[in-house]
Structure formats: structure tokens, C-alpha cells
Design an enzyme around this catalytic site. Structure first.
Site, PDB file in Angstrom:
ATOM      1  N   LYS A 111       0.829  -1.208   0.000  1.00  0.00           N
ATOM      2  CA  LYS A 111       0.000   0.000   0.000  1.00  0.00           C
ATOM      3  C   LYS A 111       0.869   1.266   0.000  1.00  0.00           C
ATOM      4  O   LYS A 111       2.043   1.245   0.366  1.00  0.00           O
ATOM      5  CB  LYS A 111      -0.945  -0.001   1.203  1.00  0.00           C
ATOM      6  CG  LYS A 111      -2.031  -1.083   1.137  1.00  0.00           C
ATOM      7  CD  LYS A 111      -3.089  -0.773   0.098  1.00  0.00           C
ATOM      8  CE  LYS A 111      -4.148  -1.870  -0.024  1.00  0.00           C
ATOM      9  NZ  LYS A 111      -5.034  -1.951   1.122  1.00  0.00           N
ATOM     10  N   ARG A 157      -3.703 -10.472   3.818  1.00  0.00           N
ATOM     11  CA  ARG A 157      -3.940 -10.516   2.364  1.00  0.00           C
ATOM     12  C   ARG A 157      -2.733  -9.886   1.681  1.00  0.00           C
ATOM     13  O   ARG A 157      -2.445  -8.711   1.896  1.00  0.00           O
ATOM     14  CB  ARG A 157      -5.223  -9.742   2.028  1.00  0.00           C
ATOM     15  CG  ARG A 157      -5.583  -9.685   0.556  1.00  0.00           C
ATOM     16  CD  ARG A 157      -6.851  -8.851   0.368  1.00  0.00           C
ATOM     17  NE  ARG A 157      -7.257  -8.741  -1.022  1.00  0.00           N
ATOM     18  CZ  ARG A 157      -6.807  -7.817  -1.862  1.00  0.00           C
ATOM     19  NH1 ARG A 157      -5.919  -6.902  -1.464  1.00  0.00           N
ATOM     20  NH2 ARG A 157      -7.251  -7.780  -3.119  1.00  0.00           N
TER      21      ARG A 157
END
Length: 286
Positions: free
Chosen positions: A225, A259
Site C-alpha cells: 500500500k 492478504r
């Protein structure tokens, strides 16, 4: 060390597959069937490439696979349910035939969710936590499947950041339960990278235990991210160590599923962290 909370759950699916939470961290591998995802867009649009990627994730130790047909990166172009279904249904069917792992489908559209479940998916992963379309909760209830409710907002209009996130997630929980979704089937996701700026993502990473305390398993999806890339000053394909740091931090606060894009590295990080955290928990429970 602070003792994290681990929620124990066990799921048996119609095809004979099983999933157990509470014994160790589960690793969810990401399989994006999209041309424009921020990290691997276009890499697995071909059916054979997608199946081969799924097989590789199995070899690397994945416990489940998350398949998505629409990029949800900032500034993404939404696609229709018809196009999303066209992208993911053949992949779900092929992966289910070739790989014996539970499949999660990453969608917020009820039409796609229903088509994915009919194609053989096992879990629904909604980035809007049933707050975008209430019919998503109805689909989940109809199929009696586990669901992942992620925190998200259209605007970053927080009055008090962490309490507001918790209230938003509670709204998702209430909506799911009111629609008939079993409490034991609900997982939560703090929504790292969604409706949060750099500082808010860092704050959220330090308060994951508060989400765990809501009483449901927590999935952490921080892989590659922007806040990691910003902290390290590196591109998306060169932040595996930063991602692994978030994995360890999450597990230490009670997150039970991660994840990730880089499955092999995440599995090793999780096993090492588990060796300390789960041992300590087991010792204190004796």
C-alpha cells in the site's frame, strides 16, 4: 508482551474444503484479474496465467486466494457488473478445478457476488462493508458464506479517527446481522489505504487490537500500500520488507488473516511471528 485476542472459527464448505482460524495466521494470496491494479495490473488477465499464479501461491503456502475483477486503487475506473463477471467467473471456475484452496471474491456488487458464489467462490470480500449496496448482505445471507467487511468512507470527514472507524465497522456488523448473516461468519478489515491519509494509516496500524476487540476475526490487507511506499520511498514492487513489517505488527495485535501479493515472504514472516505470539498465548491459556 501484550496478549492478543484470537477468535477461533472453523468452516466446512460444500466441496469438502475447510478453513480453521485461531491455530495460526492464515495467508490470503491476491489474484487480480484486472488491467489497472496499482501493483500487478494486467499480469493475470490471461486464464492460463491466472491459474498458474494460483498454483504458485499454493506452492508458496497460501491458505486461501482472493480473486478480484475491478481495481479499487485511488482514482480507479469502475467497471460494470457484467464486465466484472466476465473477468472473474472463468478464473474462479478454473482455479477451483486446479487448486484446492478456498476462494474469496473481492467485489462490492451483488450481481457479481451472486455469480461468483454460483461459480464456486467460498467467501465474499466487500470493500464497502455492506454500506454501498445493502443487497450484498442479502447475497451473503442467502449463501451462508463467510464475509469480509472492510472499513471505507467516501469522504475522510472524521471527527475522532479511531472511534469513528470503530463506529463505521459496527454499522457494517449491524447491517450484516440484521440481514441474516451469522455472527461467526463475519470477518473485519480495517481498510488500510482506503479513506485514510498517510498518518491515519500509521495510526490505524497501531490500533488494530481495537478492531480485534469488536469480537470478530480481523483480516489485514496492507500489502504494497501507498503508506508503506511513502515511508520507505520505494516503488510498489520493492516493499516486501515493509509489507512484512505490517504483517508482524498485525499478528502481534491479533489479526488472523493477512492478504498479500508476496505469499512466500508473508508465510515465512507469519510463521516466525506465530512462533512467538501463538506460543505465548497457548502458554498463558494453560
Amino acid at each position: 508482551m501484550h496478549k492478543p485476542i484470537f477468535h477461533r472459527r472453523s468452516y466446512s464448505f460444500d466441496d469438502g474444503l475447510k478453513l480453521v482460524l485461531g491455530e495460526r495466521t492464515l495467508v490470503m494470496g491476491i489474484l487480480n484479474v484486472t488491467p489497472d491494479s496499482f501493483s500487478d495490473g494486467g499480469s493475470y488477465m490471461n486464464l492460463d496465467a491466472a491459474v498458474e499464479r494460483a498454483r504458485r501461491m499454493v506452492e508458496e503456502g497460501a491458505d486461501l486466494i482472493d480473486i478480484g475483477g475491478e481495481s479499487t486503487r485511488p482514482g480507479h475506473e469502475p467497471v460494470s457488473a457484467e464486465e466484472e463477471i466476465r473477468r472473474i467467473v472463468p478464473v474462479i471456475q478454473a482455479v477451483r478445478e486446479q487448486v484446492k484452496l478456498p476462494i474469496s471474491v473481492d467485489t462490492y456488487k451483488p450481481e457479481t457476488a451472486r455469480a461468483a458464489m454460483e461459480a464456486g467462490a467460498h467467501i465474499l470480500n466487500d470493500i464497502w462493508g455492506f454500506r454501498n449496496d445493502p443487497q450484498m448482505a442479502s447475497v451473503a445471507a442467502d449463501y451462508g458464506c463467510p464475509v469480509i467487511l472492510m472499513h471505507n468512507r467516501r469522504e475522510r470527514d472524521y471527527a475522532d479517527f479511531v472511534p469513528d472507524v470503530l463506529r463505521d465497522l459496527q454499522t457494517s456488523l449491524d447491517r450484516a446481522k440484521a440481514s441474516g448473516v451469522a455472527s461467526d461468519h463475519i470477518w473485519l478489515d480495517p481498510g488500510i489505504g482506503f479513506a485514510k491519509d498517510y498518518e491515519e494509516n500509521l495510526i490505524m496500524m497501531g490500533h488494530l487490537d481495537k478492531i480485534v476487540a469488536l469480537g470478530h476475526p480481523v483480516l489485514l490487507a496492507a500489502s504494497r500500500k501507498l503508506f508503506i511506499r511513502t515511508a520507505l520511498g520505494l516503488p510498489a514492487d520493492d516493499v516486501v520488507e515493509g509489507t512484512n513489517a505490517t504483517t508482524a505488527l498485525g499478528i502481534m495485535q491479533g489479526c488472523q488473516i493477512v492478504r498479500v501479493h508476496d505469499v512466500k515472504q508473508a508465510v515465512r514472516t507469519a510463521r516466525m511471528t506465530d512462533a512467538v505470539v501463538y506460543r505465548q498465548t497457548a502458554k498463558e491459556e494453560r
